[in-house]
Design a protein around this motif. Structure first.
Motif, PDB file in Angstrom:
ATOM      1  N   ALA A  56       0.838  -1.200   0.000  1.00  0.00           N
ATOM      2  CA  ALA A  56       0.000   0.000   0.000  1.00  0.00           C
ATOM      3  C   ALA A  56       0.876   1.255   0.000  1.00  0.00           C
ATOM      4  CB  ALA A  56      -0.924   0.002   1.221  1.00  0.00           C
ATOM      5  N   LEU A  57       1.948   1.228   0.784  1.00  0.00           N
ATOM      6  CA  LEU A  57       2.858   2.372   0.826  1.00  0.00           C
ATOM      7  C   LEU A  57       3.523   2.572  -0.536  1.00  0.00           C
ATOM      8  CD1 LEU A  57       4.446   4.584   2.299  1.00  0.00           C
ATOM      9  CD2 LEU A  57       6.054   2.812   3.073  1.00  0.00           C
ATOM     10  N   ALA A  58       3.991   1.484  -1.146  1.00  0.00           N
ATOM     11  CA  ALA A  58       4.659   1.584  -2.454  1.00  0.00           C
ATOM     12  C   ALA A  58       3.698   2.145  -3.499  1.00  0.00           C
ATOM     13  CB  ALA A  58       5.173   0.209  -2.873  1.00  0.00           C
ATOM     14  N   THR A  59       2.440   1.725  -3.434  1.00  0.00           N
ATOM     15  CA  THR A  59       1.429   2.222  -4.376  1.00  0.00           C
ATOM     16  C   THR A  59       1.179   3.710  -4.148  1.00  0.00           C
ATOM     17  OG1 THR A  59       0.427   0.025  -4.387  1.00  0.00           O
ATOM     18  CG2 THR A  59      -0.930   1.846  -5.211  1.00  0.00           C
ATOM     19  N   GLU A  60       1.028   4.076  -2.872  1.00  0.00           N
ATOM     20  CA  GLU A  60       0.782   5.484  -2.526  1.00  0.00           C
ATOM     21  C   GLU A  60       1.928   6.384  -3.010  1.00  0.00           C
ATOM     22  OE1 GLU A  60       0.611   6.124   1.766  1.00  0.00           O
ATOM     23  OE2 GLU A  60       1.365   8.162   1.400  1.00  0.00           O
ATOM     24  N   LEU A  61       3.167   5.876  -2.891  1.00  0.00           N
ATOM     25  CA  LEU A  61       4.329   6.676  -3.297  1.00  0.00           C
ATOM     26  C   LEU A  61       4.539   6.671  -4.802  1.00  0.00           C
ATOM     27  CD1 LEU A  61       6.868   5.490  -0.555  1.00  0.00           C
ATOM     28  CD2 LEU A  61       5.699   7.703  -0.673  1.00  0.00           C
ATOM     29  N   GLY A  77       7.203 -12.978   2.809  1.00  0.00           N
ATOM     30  CA  GLY A  77       6.426 -12.788   1.580  1.00  0.00           C
ATOM     31  C   GLY A  77       6.128 -11.339   1.225  1.00  0.00           C
ATOM     32  N   VAL A  78       6.891 -10.413   1.786  1.00  0.00           N
ATOM     33  CA  VAL A  78       6.659  -8.993   1.472  1.00  0.00           C
ATOM     34  C   VAL A  78       6.910  -8.720  -0.018  1.00  0.00           C
ATOM     35  CG1 VAL A  78       7.543  -6.654   1.902  1.00  0.00           C
ATOM     36  CG2 VAL A  78       6.993  -8.164   3.817  1.00  0.00           C
ATOM     37  N   GLY A  79       7.941  -9.357  -0.570  1.00  0.00           N
ATOM     38  CA  GLY A  79       8.213  -9.187  -2.007  1.00  0.00           C
ATOM     39  C   GLY A  79       7.033  -9.646  -2.850  1.00  0.00           C
ATOM     40  N   ASP A  80       6.425 -10.766  -2.474  1.00  0.00           N
ATOM     41  CA  ASP A  80       5.282 -11.294  -3.238  1.00  0.00           C
ATOM     42  C   ASP A  80       4.111 -10.312  -3.199  1.00  0.00           C
ATOM     43  OD1 ASP A  80       6.182 -14.357  -3.622  1.00  0.00           O
ATOM     44  OD2 ASP A  80       6.700 -13.678  -1.609  1.00  0.00           O
ATOM     45  N   ALA A  84       2.512  -8.481  -6.377  1.00  0.00           N
ATOM     46  CA  ALA A  84       1.087  -8.684  -6.688  1.00  0.00           C
ATOM     47  C   ALA A  84       0.401  -7.345  -6.937  1.00  0.00           C
ATOM     48  CB  ALA A  84       0.406  -9.431  -5.546  1.00  0.00           C
ATOM     49  N   ALA A  85       0.952  -6.268  -6.366  1.00  0.00           N
ATOM     50  CA  ALA A  85       0.396  -4.931  -6.604  1.00  0.00           C
ATOM     51  C   ALA A  85       0.950  -4.321  -7.895  1.00  0.00           C
ATOM     52  CB  ALA A  85       0.696  -4.021  -5.411  1.00  0.00           C
ATOM     53  N   GLY A  86       1.757  -5.092  -8.621  1.00  0.00           N
ATOM     54  CA  GLY A  86       2.234  -4.654  -9.935  1.00  0.00           C
ATOM     55  C   GLY A  86       3.492  -3.799  -9.901  1.00  0.00           C
ATOM     56  N   ILE A  87       4.212  -3.823  -8.777  1.00  0.00           N
ATOM     57  CA  ILE A  87       5.418  -2.989  -8.646  1.00  0.00           C
ATOM     58  C   ILE A  87       6.656  -3.888  -8.627  1.00  0.00           C
ATOM     59  CG2 ILE A  87       6.619  -1.326  -7.141  1.00  0.00           C
ATOM     60  CD1 ILE A  87       3.782  -0.509  -6.143  1.00  0.00           C
TER      61      ILE A  87
END
Ligand code: AMP
Ligand code: GLY
Length: 417
Positions: A56-61, A77-80, A84-87
């Motif tokens: 969510a943070l990566a998407t927001e930024l 599994g943070v990388g997964d 999955a969010a497309g980043i």
């Protein structure tokens, strides 16, 4: 490129420092970071183990790349979650991170790939433990199967101590003792292409002369003047490429940083362990020597296009880092002590020597200790002797009550004893 780095140790400070010097990087964030990283990146509070929160943070930024520093979020599994969010993510999937997360899995991959390592048994009962200890004899090497932040491995002449450690673990790997100097070799990979970095050596014991308890690492240097110039090619061919190929063959391709901990034994090079992330403190010296801007290398690894990356360029310089640890590290480190002298290092010793922060936080105007390893004082020089002199000059300016550091980092390699 907007980059988000996950973690908050000296390794992440080294990564953020390199990324902040890369003209391709337009915005740099780090979560959770520390007091030193705050000078080169914008900090964000986040639970680094919570994949959804990081995604969510990566998407927001609007991040173009997420770099996951430590092993625990990778194994969780943070990388997964971010992928999955497309980043794009620099760091392996949870499944591939089992190469570090499970010693038994790593041994299985090495056996299948024909990678040279210590002979070993995986044991789950006291009978199996006794049989394995007797099969190899002293010194005994007993490794907890799971992630243990460097504390799961016991190497001892004392059979009772070895047995007690083994019986305290659910599943344990007991292996042959490997004699010889240790080398850390990192490689960046996208799961197919493998690009080795320069080798480094880490000092794991707390005290001078390799005495005292094992730690996360008290210092490091690179290059290794004593090593065979063919070492990197040999490890690429015998270890790194076969391991990456085997993980791909299993349907769990490994992308990110593959760290081979090696012993140079009389019978050849053997893998002691794999890690699934940059090593700390070796990263501090390896990145100090890398001239190629870092961001596009990491992004190409994350996107599966590492073959497009031109060859890495290295400085001729040598680099040394000395870790300043808090009182009582590695047992129960004392925290909350003020750190002084940071401004003096910046004024007197930069740019050749600089302080990377590990466990620190800001308290009003002060920077205070917040962990076991507090600072990683890093310097470059024309050779190891000069780099270590600059590093220790800077170390001497730092004041932290009760702190400890080794005085012999890189001394032998620099020809000083
Ligand atoms: P590891 O967490 O597997 O890297 O182990 C921590 C440290 O224990 C290594 O850096 C080595 O110093 C030592 N060690 C691990 N495995 C062996 C082995 N098979 N023989 C000798 N020393 C070992
Ligand atoms: N320097 C050892 C490690 O990062 O595990």
């Amino acid at each position: 490129m907007k980059v988000l780095v996950i973690g908050g140790g000296a390794r992440e400070h080294a990564l953020c420092r390199s990324l902040s010097l890369d003209p391709d990087v337009s915005a740099l964030h780090c979560a959770p970071g520390n007091a030193g990283i705050a000078e080169v990146a914008e900090l964000r509070p986040v639970d680094a183990l919570d994949g959804e929160a990081v995604a969510a943070l990566a998407t927001e930024l609007g991040a173009d790349l997420v770099v996951v520093g430590p092993e625990a979020p990778l194994v969780a599994g943070v990388g997964d979650a971010v992928r999955a969010a497309g980043i794009p993510v620099f760091g392996p999937s949870a499944e591939a991170a089992q190469l570090e997360g499970s010693k038994a899995f790593a041994k299985d991959v090495m056996a299948a790939a024909g990678v040279p390592t210590a002979r070993s048994y995986v044991c789950t009962t006291p009978e199996e433990v006794d049989a394995a200890l007797d099969a190899f004899g002293a010194p005994y090497v007993v490794k907890d199967d799971g992630l243990a932040a460097g504390k799961g491995v016991v190497v001892t002449e004392d059979r009772d101590a070895a047995r007690a450690h083994a019986l305290g673990c659910d599943r344990v790997v007991i292996e042959e003792y490997l004699d010889g100097p240790e080398v850390s070799l990192f490689a960046i990979t996208d799961g197919v292409t493998v690009v080795p970095l320069q080798p480094a050596q880490d000092f794991k014991r707390a005290l001078d002369g390799d005495q005292g308890p094992n730690t996360g690492g008290m210092g490091a240097y690179s290059p290794l003047p004593w090593a065979d110039p063919k070492l990197v090619d040999e490890v690429m061919e015998l270890v790194l490429q076969p391991t990456v190929d085997e993980l791909r063959r299993r349907g769990t391709p490994f992308s990110g940083l593959l760290y081979a901990g090696l012993a140079i034994t009389g019978r050849g090079t053997r893998v002691i362990e794999f890690n699934a992330r940059f090593g700390d403190p070796e990263t501090q010296v390896v990145l100090a020597r890398l001239r190629t801007p870092l961001a596009s290398v990491l992004l190409n690894a994350a996107k599966g296009t590492l073959a497009d990356e031109p060859p890495l360029v290295w400085r001729d310089d040598a680099a040394v880092t000395v870790v300043i640890a808090s009182h009582n590290y590695p047992d129960t480190p004392r925290t909350g002590d003020p750190i002084e002298g940071l401004a003096e290092v910046a004024a007197e010793d930069a740019p050749d020597a600089y302080v990377l922060h590990a466990g620190t936080r800001r308290e009003g105007d002060a920077v205070v200790s917040a962990g076991g390893r507090v600072l990683s004082v890093t310097a470059t020089g024309s050779d190891l002797a000069q780099a270590r002199e600059k590093a220790y000059t800077a170390v001497a300016r730092i004041r932290l009550d009760g702190s400890q550091h080794r005085t012999d980092i890189a001394a032998k390699a620099a020809g000083l004893g």
